[in-house]
Motif scaffolding. Structure first.
Motif, PDB file in Angstrom:
ATOM      1  N   ILE A 172     -44.493 -26.431  35.177  1.00 10.62           N
ATOM      2  CA  ILE A 172     -43.887 -26.402  34.074  1.00 10.62           C
ATOM      3  C   ILE A 172     -43.671 -28.027  33.778  1.00 10.62           C
ATOM      4  O   ILE A 172     -43.077 -28.692  34.399  1.00 10.62           O
ATOM      5  CB  ILE A 172     -42.764 -25.531  33.618  1.00 10.62           C
ATOM      6  N   VAL A 173     -44.154 -28.525  32.652  1.00 11.07           N
ATOM      7  CA  VAL A 173     -43.936 -30.047  32.096  1.00 11.07           C
ATOM      8  C   VAL A 173     -43.195 -29.842  31.123  1.00 11.07           C
ATOM      9  O   VAL A 173     -43.280 -29.231  30.115  1.00 11.07           O
ATOM     10  CB  VAL A 173     -45.250 -30.813  32.033  1.00 11.07           C
ATOM     11  N   SER A 174     -41.888 -30.279  31.269  1.00 12.49           N
ATOM     12  CA  SER A 174     -40.821 -30.237  30.196  1.00 12.49           C
ATOM     13  C   SER A 174     -40.241 -31.994  29.798  1.00 12.49           C
ATOM     14  O   SER A 174     -40.121 -32.490  30.569  1.00 12.49           O
ATOM     15  CB  SER A 174     -39.646 -29.660  30.676  1.00 12.49           C
ATOM     16  N   ALA A 175     -40.336 -31.970  28.489  1.00 12.11           N
ATOM     17  CA  ALA A 175     -40.030 -33.251  28.204  1.00 12.11           C
ATOM     18  C   ALA A 175     -38.383 -33.448  28.031  1.00 12.11           C
ATOM     19  O   ALA A 175     -37.727 -34.465  28.157  1.00 12.11           O
ATOM     20  CB  ALA A 175     -40.290 -33.602  26.628  1.00 12.11           C
ATOM     21  N   GLY A 176     -37.519 -32.139  28.071  1.00  8.08           N
ATOM     22  CA  GLY A 176     -35.911 -32.286  28.149  1.00  8.08           C
ATOM     23  C   GLY A 176     -35.559 -31.148  27.460  1.00  8.08           C
ATOM     24  O   GLY A 176     -35.610 -30.051  27.759  1.00  8.08           O
ATOM     25  N   GLN A 177     -34.702 -31.411  26.378  1.00  8.64           N
ATOM     26  CA  GLN A 177     -33.917 -30.336  25.872  1.00  8.64           C
ATOM     27  C   GLN A 177     -34.754 -29.411  25.205  1.00  8.64           C
ATOM     28  O   GLN A 177     -35.915 -29.623  24.768  1.00  8.64           O
ATOM     29  CB  GLN A 177     -33.080 -31.009  24.635  1.00  8.64           C
TER      30      GLN A 177
ATOM     31  N   THR B  11     -43.025 -25.102  40.078  1.00  8.15           N
ATOM     32  CA  THR B  11     -42.798 -26.613  40.134  1.00  8.15           C
ATOM     33  C   THR B  11     -42.374 -27.057  38.691  1.00  8.15           C
ATOM     34  O   THR B  11     -43.062 -26.860  37.667  1.00  8.15           O
ATOM     35  CB  THR B  11     -43.839 -27.569  40.472  1.00  8.15           C
ATOM     36  N   TYR B  12     -41.097 -27.603  38.515  1.00 11.87           N
ATOM     37  CA  TYR B  12     -40.537 -27.911  37.101  1.00 11.87           C
ATOM     38  C   TYR B  12     -40.466 -29.564  37.237  1.00 11.87           C
ATOM     39  O   TYR B  12     -39.825 -30.234  37.622  1.00 11.87           O
ATOM     40  CB  TYR B  12     -39.250 -27.450  37.030  1.00 11.87           C
ATOM     41  N   ILE B  13     -41.479 -29.898  36.221  1.00 13.74           N
ATOM     42  CA  ILE B  13     -41.377 -31.261  36.131  1.00 13.74           C
ATOM     43  C   ILE B  13     -40.819 -31.854  34.808  1.00 13.74           C
ATOM     44  O   ILE B  13     -41.171 -31.658  33.796  1.00 13.74           O
ATOM     45  CB  ILE B  13     -43.062 -31.740  35.959  1.00 13.74           C
ATOM     46  N   LEU B  14     -39.718 -32.333  35.001  1.00 14.51           N
ATOM     47  CA  LEU B  14     -38.720 -32.670  34.220  1.00 14.51           C
ATOM     48  C   LEU B  14     -38.937 -34.043  33.370  1.00 14.51           C
ATOM     49  O   LEU B  14     -39.223 -35.250  34.415  1.00 14.51           O
ATOM     50  CB  LEU B  14     -37.381 -32.512  34.364  1.00 14.51           C
ATOM     51  N   GLY B  15     -38.613 -34.326  32.230  1.00 18.15           N
ATOM     52  CA  GLY B  15     -38.767 -35.727  31.590  1.00 18.15           C
ATOM     53  C   GLY B  15     -40.042 -35.997  31.537  1.00 18.15           C
ATOM     54  O   GLY B  15     -40.370 -37.611  31.754  1.00 18.15           O
ATOM     55  N   ASP B  16     -41.061 -35.581  31.701  1.00 12.85           N
ATOM     56  CA  ASP B  16     -42.513 -35.992  31.328  1.00 12.85           C
ATOM     57  C   ASP B  16     -43.000 -35.514  29.975  1.00 12.85           C
ATOM     58  O   ASP B  16     -42.529 -34.435  29.619  1.00 12.85           O
ATOM     59  CB  ASP B  16     -43.424 -35.568  32.621  1.00 12.85           C
ATOM     60  N   THR B  17     -44.149 -36.168  29.597  1.00 13.71           N
ATOM     61  CA  THR B  17     -44.699 -35.769  28.370  1.00 13.71           C
ATOM     62  C   THR B  17     -46.356 -35.632  28.802  1.00 13.71           C
ATOM     63  O   THR B  17     -46.823 -36.515  29.556  1.00 13.71           O
ATOM     64  CB  THR B  17     -44.678 -36.902  27.209  1.00 13.71           C
ATOM     65  N   VAL B  18     -46.786 -34.681  28.280  1.00 15.71           N
ATOM     66  CA  VAL B  18     -48.256 -34.554  28.325  1.00 15.71           C
ATOM     67  C   VAL B  18     -49.132 -35.542  27.471  1.00 15.71           C
ATOM     68  O   VAL B  18     -48.854 -35.370  26.269  1.00 15.71           O
ATOM     69  CB  VAL B  18     -48.845 -33.060  28.159  1.00 15.71           C
ATOM     70  N   MET B  19     -50.110 -36.110  27.840  1.00 17.81           N
ATOM     71  CA  MET B  19     -50.864 -36.840  26.980  1.00 17.81           C
ATOM     72  C   MET B  19     -51.802 -36.083  26.229  1.00 17.81           C
ATOM     73  O   MET B  19     -52.267 -35.144  26.703  1.00 17.81           O
ATOM     74  CB  MET B  19     -51.641 -38.064  27.876  1.00 17.81           C
ATOM     75  N   PRO B  20     -52.457 -36.726  24.991  1.00 16.98           N
ATOM     76  CA  PRO B  20     -53.416 -36.018  24.447  1.00 16.98           C
ATOM     77  C   PRO B  20     -54.634 -35.840  25.448  1.00 16.98           C
ATOM     78  O   PRO B  20     -54.893 -36.467  26.225  1.00 16.98           O
ATOM     79  CB  PRO B  20     -54.036 -36.993  23.619  1.00 16.98           C
TER      80      PRO B  20
ATOM     81  N   GLY C  98     -65.219 -25.436  25.375  1.00 17.82           N
ATOM     82  CA  GLY C  98     -64.401 -24.217  25.257  1.00 17.82           C
ATOM     83  C   GLY C  98     -63.421 -24.088  26.214  1.00 17.82           C
ATOM     84  O   GLY C  98     -62.548 -23.140  26.195  1.00 17.82           O
ATOM     85  N   ARG C  99     -63.152 -25.104  27.226  1.00 18.65           N
ATOM     86  CA  ARG C  99     -62.135 -25.026  28.128  1.00 18.65           C
ATOM     87  C   ARG C  99     -61.256 -26.297  28.270  1.00 18.65           C
ATOM     88  O   ARG C  99     -61.715 -27.291  28.051  1.00 18.65           O
ATOM     89  CB  ARG C  99     -62.755 -24.826  29.519  1.00 18.65           C
ATOM     90  N   VAL C 100     -59.987 -25.959  28.940  1.00 18.28           N
ATOM     91  CA  VAL C 100     -59.259 -27.219  29.365  1.00 18.28           C
ATOM     92  C   VAL C 100     -59.288 -27.350  31.023  1.00 18.28           C
ATOM     93  O   VAL C 100     -59.453 -26.506  31.647  1.00 18.28           O
ATOM     94  CB  VAL C 100     -57.546 -26.844  28.954  1.00 18.28           C
ATOM     95  N   VAL C 101     -59.756 -28.636  31.364  1.00 17.80           N
ATOM     96  CA  VAL C 101     -59.906 -28.693  32.873  1.00 17.80           C
ATOM     97  C   VAL C 101     -58.748 -29.195  33.459  1.00 17.80           C
ATOM     98  O   VAL C 101     -58.192 -28.642  34.517  1.00 17.80           O
ATOM     99  CB  VAL C 101     -61.111 -29.700  33.166  1.00 17.80           C
ATOM    100  N   CYS C 102     -58.039 -30.231  32.849  1.00 24.46           N
ATOM    101  CA  CYS C 102     -56.841 -30.791  33.224  1.00 24.46           C
ATOM    102  C   CYS C 102     -56.121 -31.411  32.501  1.00 24.46           C
ATOM    103  O   CYS C 102     -56.485 -31.830  31.122  1.00 24.46           O
ATOM    104  CB  CYS C 102     -57.511 -31.767  34.544  1.00 24.46           C
ATOM    105  N   LEU C 103     -55.003 -31.889  32.707  1.00 21.15           N
ATOM    106  CA  LEU C 103     -53.933 -32.849  31.903  1.00 21.15           C
ATOM    107  C   LEU C 103     -53.454 -33.986  32.538  1.00 21.15           C
ATOM    108  O   LEU C 103     -53.441 -34.133  33.894  1.00 21.15           O
ATOM    109  CB  LEU C 103     -52.750 -31.774  31.675  1.00 21.15           C
ATOM    110  N   SER C 104     -53.173 -34.836  31.785  1.00 21.82           N
ATOM    111  CA  SER C 104     -52.409 -36.140  32.320  1.00 21.82           C
ATOM    112  C   SER C 104     -51.148 -36.318  31.465  1.00 21.82           C
ATOM    113  O   SER C 104     -50.968 -35.686  30.439  1.00 21.82           O
ATOM    114  CB  SER C 104     -53.169 -37.386  31.925  1.00 21.82           C
ATOM    115  N   THR C 105     -50.320 -36.878  32.328  1.00 23.90           N
ATOM    116  CA  THR C 105     -48.841 -37.016  31.876  1.00 23.90           C
ATOM    117  C   THR C 105     -48.552 -38.328  32.044  1.00 23.90           C
ATOM    118  O   THR C 105     -49.201 -39.293  32.753  1.00 23.90           O
ATOM    119  CB  THR C 105     -47.810 -36.323  32.578  1.00 23.90           C
TER     120      THR C 105
END
Lengths: 535, 417
Positions: B30-35, B273-282, B288-295
């Motif tokens: 989980i990628v979480s920006a915070g609150q 895995t909880y990834i806190l304080g990070d933001t997913v980039m565009p 038609g699929r998502v392959v990967c994300l960058s943060t």
């Protein structure tokens, strides 16, 4: 004389009425000031807060320009705590005629306004937010003035000189005996009670609403309501006032004031019926932004805190029955010589900048009619709070001390901080404490949360009163008497706040608004979502 | 890094989805920006409080069929909804979160300003009132903590009195709180709760409350107890010795923060895995699929997964963004339900239904996100980032978050195995 009889009644608690009441009271007259809502709720509280140097009028209206610069210099002395000496630039952009700059500077100097043509590079260094493409800049003694504070200081000084002030009191009738105005009937909108007050002279200082007041007395003034919309940006984008060096047009003034910058205005004639509750439209917002970013490009990406609109009272000259020729300056009408109505005077036209002079002219006329020969002293005697304050006297250095002194000048020392509760912060954006709220409620005619905002800047910061509104609602005395009334007050505050946010609901403001919706409509269950017990 | 599922957003929807998947053995990040919205919770979970014409709903499941097509509940369908509703209390209990109330019926809650609203289930320290009278007692002592302004005892007492109780407001404090009061901005619910968590302070406070009782049969306290230790509210009630009701405060919400912390802990305990304080980039959608994300924080280290869940919340949480011209979904540029004309985004009356609250990402019947009119085969949406419903107007914020998250977890399991 009993407490219903006065020497003069002044209708209108805007800056003109407040200045007139102060002047009359200082000359020893027994004054009644009557305002239908809170003080400074009309055009007084809905403008740029620009301490005009007069430069804007120099080319087209020399007389107004001269009045402005004289009053500008007087306000710097008598209202130190309301004024910020920022200076102003009149900038020329590539699409403007640079030739106008010389004409402009010459006209300013002829009017007594010190106008200095400076190098555009120097202008950029002094004011980094200015459009870097500028090809010309003239520096003039513009500044910023807090109109709420200025109006409140005038009302307070009028009271210190014995004036009686009635807010939330609507004039329902002007009482006449034959051709002579004898007094007014007033409805207190809070209690629903009607009262009569008498005076040999009644002054109509009602701004655009003065049109209807004159009609009540049987006189007709040819007035036109002109709506002007403005935007407040979330921080001080600029520290020097930025104007366009061309003929006055839309969105060509950006004024820094306290913690924000204000951009305006538009100008649209509107019908009288629309004067109450004017709203800013999406088109006006778009126009303001597209023109404003030419003054300071950073405005394009700066969060807008709120949008608001005021109504200027434009007055047609008496000698033009078509009404097309608008008086630019101060209009003082003696209805006795003009319409044969004795004991009735209207003061209108003019500007925030010339309020003191308007008060002086009016008080001169009132005194003449009453056979009083006291001279005007408002240009010399400072307003309460204007006395210089030394911050070093405050050894505790509480975070709110500076904010309080900024807002109340020398009067800040009257705010009580005797216990921890009085030190508690209610509004964390603007550092407003419980002590300051108590002071405002006890001394500054605060009747509700919106009044409180005008007196203290509570709820004026980035969160626009999101959480502090609920805190303050519980603190005002009415909450102790009746919690329903306090809750209605809280709802009214949130509606008033939304009125300014609705036109700019995108970006960071929308995030904040959504949060506020969750808190008040969701969690608190206000409004549409109130569910009455069904049993 | 490779996971089975990567979830964007660590609020109620993201965590519910992550916990459901981890319990079935899927490896999630989980990628979480915070609150999250839980930080301004009422302490109650709404499912469906009101019908479209504003009437209080008694049996939420019965009201689902009247919802518009495209509503998340309609996509899930009554049968699955009923099953999920029954699973909510055990699911949360497994995370150390007690939920009270009958999942098949709505209850009532007392608001922070003393009113009464319909709701669904509630956190352990609260009461799921069965009638809109929300009766607390005949003679009620409402506790005010001097200097703490985010709970208005006067408003709460006035509400109770309207519903027939006699109330007395009493100031109660303990020395330990004066440390907070010395700093004017520290008197916040979360700071008070942190102090109360060290047992002896709560005990002293409860004893001070008991000392002030003068024949009252009930006490009302602000819900500022039990930030980490959820037994504190119960302990305080036992010392006070008469019926003790907790009423939600203005934000931040202590029970809400505690719930968020426990859900996160449960997710991590299950191996997530909880990834806190990070933001997913565009990020890109290819074929038609998502392959990967960058943060932002991981930079070139990309997050790969078989499936992705967008549970990034609404505007407040930056799951959606609005400019002067349009509403967008900032990570993938997904299709959104939103009016084109800015003047239709809201109502001039604050307390009327605000359309922008209902804006969100378009999704198909299985909650696949839609981009350029086409479903993205391995990207799902859950919670308030999804469009098609107005959670404030209908009172469905928590319910739609939990139900859509549970449904998405099942879709992922059935599809990717």
């Amino acid at each position: 004389m009993d407490n219903r009889e006065f020497d003069v009644i002044v209708i209108g608690g805007g800056i003109t009425g407040a200045g007139t009441a102060r002047d009359c009271a200082m000359r020893g007259l027994k004054v009644l000031l009557v305002e239908r809502m809170d003080i400074a709720t009309g055009a007084t509280g809905r403008n740029h807060g620009l301490l005009h140097s007069g430069a804007r009028y120099a080319v087209t209206d020399m007389e107004s320009a001269e009045e402005c610069i004289r009053e500008n210099m007087i306000l710097r002395k008598i209202a130190r705590h309301c004024v910020e000496e920022t200076d102003g630039f009149f900038i020329t952009l590539p699409e403007d005629d640079l030739g106008y700059q010389a004409t402009f500077a010459a006209a300013c100097n002829a009017a007594g306004i010190k106008a200095e043509i400076i190098d555009p590079g120097l202008a950029r260094r002094i004011e980094p937010s200015v459009n870097p493409d500028l090809i010309g800049a003239v520096r003039v003694p513009d500044g910023a003035v807090d109109p709420f504070r200025l109006c409140a200081a005038n009302v307070m000084d009028a009271k210190l000189h014995g004036a009686k002030v009635l807010v939330y009191s609507v004039v329902t009738r002007i009482m006449k005996e034959g051709d002579t105005v004898k007094g007014i009937e007033v409805l207190d909108t809070r209690s629903g009670q009607k009262s009569e007050y008498y005076a040999p002279i009644t002054v109509n200082a009602g701004g655009i609403w003065g049109n209807a007041i004159a009609e009540m007395a049987g006189a007709h003034i040819n007035m036109f309501p002109a709506k002007g919309s403005l935007l407040i940006f979330e921080h001080r984008v600029n520290n020097v006032v930025i104007n366009r060096c061309r003929k006055p047009a839309n969105a060509d003034i950006l004024v820094p004031g306290d913690t924000v910058s204000v951009l305006g205005t538009t100008s649209t004639k509107i019908p009288f019926e629309e004067c109450d509750g004017v709203r800013v439209t999406a088109d006006e917002v778009d126009l303001l932004i597209s023109e404003g970013e030419k003054l300071a490009p950073a405005l394009a990406d700066t969060r807008i805190l709120r949008a608001y609109a005021g109504v200027r009272p434009l007055v047609a000259t008496d000698d033009d029955p078509s009404g097309r020729s608008i008086s630019r300056g101060i209009v003082l009408l003696d209805h006795e010589s003009r319409d044969g109505i004795r004991g009735f005077v209207s003061i209108t036209g003019g500007k925030l900048m010339t309020y003191r002079l308007m008060g002086e002219w009016t008080a001169d006329l009132v005194c003449k009619k009453l056979g009083v020969s006291q001279a005007c002293r408002t240009a010399e005697v400072p307003l309460p709070g204007s006395e210089p304050v030394s911050m070093e006297k405050e050894p505790k250095k509480k975070i709110f001390a500076k904010a309080e002194t900024g807002r109340h000048g020398g009067l800040a020392s009257r705010i009580r901080h005797e216990n921890e509760l009085q030190n508690s912060l209610v509004c964390e954006c603007e550092n407003v404490t419980v002590g300051e709220i108590e002071y405002a409620e006890d001394n500054l005619d605060v009747n509700n949360l919106v009044d409180l905002r005008r007196r203290t800047r509570f709820g004026m910061g980035v969160c626009q009163g999101e959480l502090c509104a609920c805190r303050a609602a519980g603190l005002l005395k009415k909450a102790h008497r009746c919690s329903d009334e306090a809750m209605d007050d809280l709802k009214a505050f949130i509606e008033e706040r939304w009125k300014g946010l609705y036109p700019v609901n995108w970006g960071a403001a929308m995030r904040e608004n959504e949060y506020t919706q969750w808190v008040y409509s969701g969690m608190c269950g206000f409004g549409e979502y109130d569910t009455e017990p069904t049993e | 890094m490779k996971f089975d599922v990567v979830i964007i957003g660590g609020g109620l929807a993201g965590l519910t989805c992550g916990i459901s998947l981890q319990r079935k053995g899927r490896r999630c990040a989980i990628v979480s920006a915070g609150q999250s919205a839980l930080h301004f919770s009422s302490g109650y979970f709404d499912f469906l409080d009101r019908t479209a014409d504003g009437k209080a709903v008694e049996n939420p499941l019965d009201a689902v069929s009247a919802l518009p097509e495209g509503h998340p509940y309609r996509k899930i369908g009554v049968e699955d909804l009923e099953r999920y509703m029954g699973e909510v209390k055990p699911l949360f209990a497994g995370c150390g979160i007690e939920l009270k109330g009958d999942w098949s019926r709505n209850c009532y809650r007392i608001t922070p300003v003393g009113g009464v609203c319909p709701s669904w289930l509630c956190l352990g320290e609260f009461t799921p009132f069965t009638t809109a009278q929300a009766e607390v007692g005949r003679n009620v002592m409402v506790v005010n903590i001097p200097g703490y302004m985010d709970f208005n005892a006067r408003f709460v007492a006035a509400g109770l009195e309207k519903r027939g109780a006699a109330c007395r407001i009493v100031d109660v404090t303990v020395d330990e709180l004066s440390g907070l009061r010395a700093n004017p901005s520290e008197m916040r619910s979360s700071n008070i709760a942190r102090l109360m968590d060290s047992g002896h302070v709560a005990v002293r406070f409860a004893e001070a409350v008991r000392m002030k009782l003068s024949g009252e049969d009930a006490v009302v306290l602000p819900a500022v107890f039990g930030l980490k230790d959820s037994s504190v509210p119960q302990k305080v009630a036992e010392i006070i010795g008469v019926r003790t009701e907790y009423v939600a405060t203005m934000t931040p919400s202590v029970p809400g923060i505690r719930t968020q912390m426990r859900l996160r802990a449960a997710f991590e305990r299950l191996g997530g895995t909880y990834i806190l304080g990070d933001t997913v980039m565009p990020s890109e959608i290819r074929d038609g699929r998502v392959v990967c994300l960058s943060t932002v924080n991981f930079g070139n280290e990309k997050l790969y997964a078989d499936a992705f869940v967008l549970a990034a919340g609404s505007f407040f949480s930056n799951g959606l963004a609005a400019s002067r011209e349009c509403v967008t979904e900032p990570v993938f540029g997904l299709d959104v339900h939103a009016a084109d004309d800015r003047s239709k985004w809201g109502d001039m009356d604050f307390f009327k239904r605000q359309e922008y609250i209902g804006f969100g990402v378009k999704s198909d019947a299985d909650f696949h996100a839609v981009k350029d009119g086409v479903s993205v085969s391995n990207l799902y949406v859950a919670g308030s980032v999804a469009g098609g419903y107005n959670p404030i107007a209908e009172g469905s914020g928590a319910g739609t978050a939990i139900m859509s998250a549970m449904s998405v977890a099942e879709h992922i399991i059935s599809k990717i195995g």
